[in-house]
Design a protein around this motif. Structure first.
Motif, mmCIF file in Angstrom:
data_model
loop_
_atom_site.group_PDB
_atom_site.id
_atom_site.type_symbol
_atom_site.label_atom_id
_atom_site.label_comp_id
_atom_site.label_asym_id
_atom_site.label_seq_id
_atom_site.Cartn_x
_atom_site.Cartn_y
_atom_site.Cartn_z
ATOM 1 N N GLY A 198 4.448 -35.380 56.568
ATOM 2 C CA GLY A 198 4.830 -34.908 57.886
ATOM 3 C C GLY A 198 6.301 -35.153 58.156
ATOM 4 O O GLY A 198 7.062 -35.598 57.296
ATOM 5 N N LEU A 199 6.718 -34.890 59.366
ATOM 6 C CA LEU A 199 8.096 -35.102 59.780
ATOM 7 C C LEU A 199 8.312 -36.572 60.148
ATOM 8 O O LEU A 199 7.441 -37.198 60.765
ATOM 9 N N LEU A 203 10.502 -38.874 68.209
ATOM 10 C CA LEU A 203 9.118 -38.444 68.105
ATOM 11 C C LEU A 203 8.452 -39.066 66.878
ATOM 12 O O LEU A 203 9.092 -39.294 65.857
ATOM 13 N N TYR A 224 15.385 -35.261 61.326
ATOM 14 C CA TYR A 224 14.092 -35.533 60.739
ATOM 15 C C TYR A 224 14.110 -35.089 59.279
ATOM 16 O O TYR A 224 14.832 -34.174 58.907
ATOM 17 N N LEU A 279 11.375 -39.374 61.691
ATOM 18 C CA LEU A 279 12.655 -39.498 62.366
ATOM 19 C C LEU A 279 13.613 -40.356 61.547
ATOM 20 O O LEU A 279 13.281 -41.465 61.133
ATOM 21 N N GLU A 311 12.704 -44.022 62.137
ATOM 22 C CA GLU A 311 11.702 -44.623 61.248
ATOM 23 C C GLU A 311 12.220 -44.837 59.825
ATOM 24 O O GLU A 311 11.881 -45.817 59.173
ATOM 25 N N TYR A 321 18.733 -40.749 65.771
ATOM 26 C CA TYR A 321 18.815 -39.936 66.961
ATOM 27 C C TYR A 321 19.981 -40.393 67.818
ATOM 28 O O TYR A 321 20.550 -41.477 67.606
ATOM 29 N N LYS A 354 3.944 -49.431 65.747
ATOM 30 C CA LYS A 354 4.203 -48.052 65.395
ATOM 31 C C LYS A 354 2.969 -47.222 65.757
ATOM 32 O O LYS A 354 1.851 -47.612 65.487
ATOM 33 N N GLN A 391 11.241 -33.845 56.263
ATOM 34 C CA GLN A 391 9.870 -33.395 56.085
ATOM 35 C C GLN A 391 9.536 -33.395 54.614
ATOM 36 O O GLN A 391 10.170 -32.685 53.827
ATOM 37 N N PHE A 433 5.218 -38.072 64.447
ATOM 38 C CA PHE A 433 4.492 -36.835 64.174
ATOM 39 C C PHE A 433 3.167 -37.078 63.466
ATOM 40 O O PHE A 433 3.026 -38.017 62.671
ATOM 41 N N GLY A 434 2.214 -36.200 63.724
ATOM 42 C CA GLY A 434 1.061 -36.077 62.870
ATOM 43 C C GLY A 434 1.440 -35.268 61.638
ATOM 44 O O GLY A 434 2.536 -34.701 61.550
ATOM 45 N N LYS A 435 0.509 -35.203 60.664
ATOM 46 C CA LYS A 435 0.826 -34.521 59.415
ATOM 47 C C LYS A 435 0.626 -33.013 59.491
ATOM 48 O O LYS A 435 0.934 -32.296 58.545
ATOM 49 N N GLY A 436 0.082 -32.550 60.611
ATOM 50 C CA GLY A 436 -0.050 -31.116 60.793
ATOM 51 C C GLY A 436 -1.414 -30.583 60.412
ATOM 52 O O GLY A 436 -2.137 -31.174 59.605
#
Lengths: 110, 115
Positions: B42-43, A98, B35, B45, B59, B48, A1, B37, A100-103
């Protein structure tokens, strides 16, 4: 991952400052996205990168595939740039989703 | 074009109830995704689809089902809602051939609370 790390988590700056947000990932990727999430919650795509550099207005995104690192720069920052900026990576051929990062929560003060 | 639409915008459920979050796009995009959040996470998945009739897990797929009978629609079903599914849910789509590499178009989100 794939682990996606963004820095800083929070950033407050004055109007006009040059802003840099960083994104690092642990596993090789086929593409990287930069997204912007407005205070109201909506998410828009800023850039998709697979190599090199892209520019759109005051925004510049770069990626170094060998170092597994990308940066988002904002020149001449403005209060309307205040938002959460999110980095997301794509593994393999793009058929997967996708990660993602946490922002990074950016606030630009007048 | 309306882009990517999601309904409802807000929903409150009781534990054990079922519901379907709707997602539709009018851009003829093959790739669609869901997704969630959560604060501090964070976001992530959920599921899909790369085209009608084809879906795959992301995920965090447990507790969610999807189907893709048409190019336009990609509903997300919660079969038995749990408080851990309290979240904001986003649907996204991307142009044919781009998959997850293509520019992602996000819906406005659905805020779900499970009591």
């Amino acid at each position: 991952k794939n682990e996606v790390e963004q820095s800083p988590q929070n950033l407050t700056a004055q109007e006009g400052e040059f802003i840099t947000i960083n994104c690092s990932y642990s596993v090789g990727i086929s593409a990287l996205h930069w997204l912007q999430q407005h205070p109201g919650g909506g998410i828009v795509s800023l850039f998709m990168l697979s190599s090199g550099k892209k520019k759109h207005g005051r925004l510049i995104a770069t990626i170094n595939i060998q170092e597994k690192h990308s940066s988002l720069h904002i020149t001449a920052s403005h209060p309307r740039d205040s938002a959460v900026y999110i980095c997301a990576v794509v593994a393999g051929g793009g058929a997967d989703g996708l990660t993602f990062g946490k922002g990074t929560h950016l606030i630009i003060q007048p | 074009n309306a882009g990517v639409t999601q309904t409802p915008k807000f929903q409150v459920l009781k534990t054990g109830q079922s519901m379907t979050l709707q997602c539709a796009q009018d851009m003829n995009h093959e790739y669609m995704s869901w997704y969630r959040q959560d604060p501090g996470m964070g976001l992530r998945l959920i599921h899909y689809s790369v085209g009608a009739g084809i879906t795959d897990q992301g995920e965090v797929p447990n507790g969610y089902n999807v189907s893709r009978s048409t190019t336009e629609d990609f509903p997300l079903r919660l079969l038995s809602a749990a408080p851990s599914q309290t979240s904001v849910y986003f649907c996204a789509s991307s142009y044919t051939g781009g998959g997850a590499r293509g520019t992602q178009y996000f819906g406005p989100g659905t805020r779900l609370t499970v009591l």
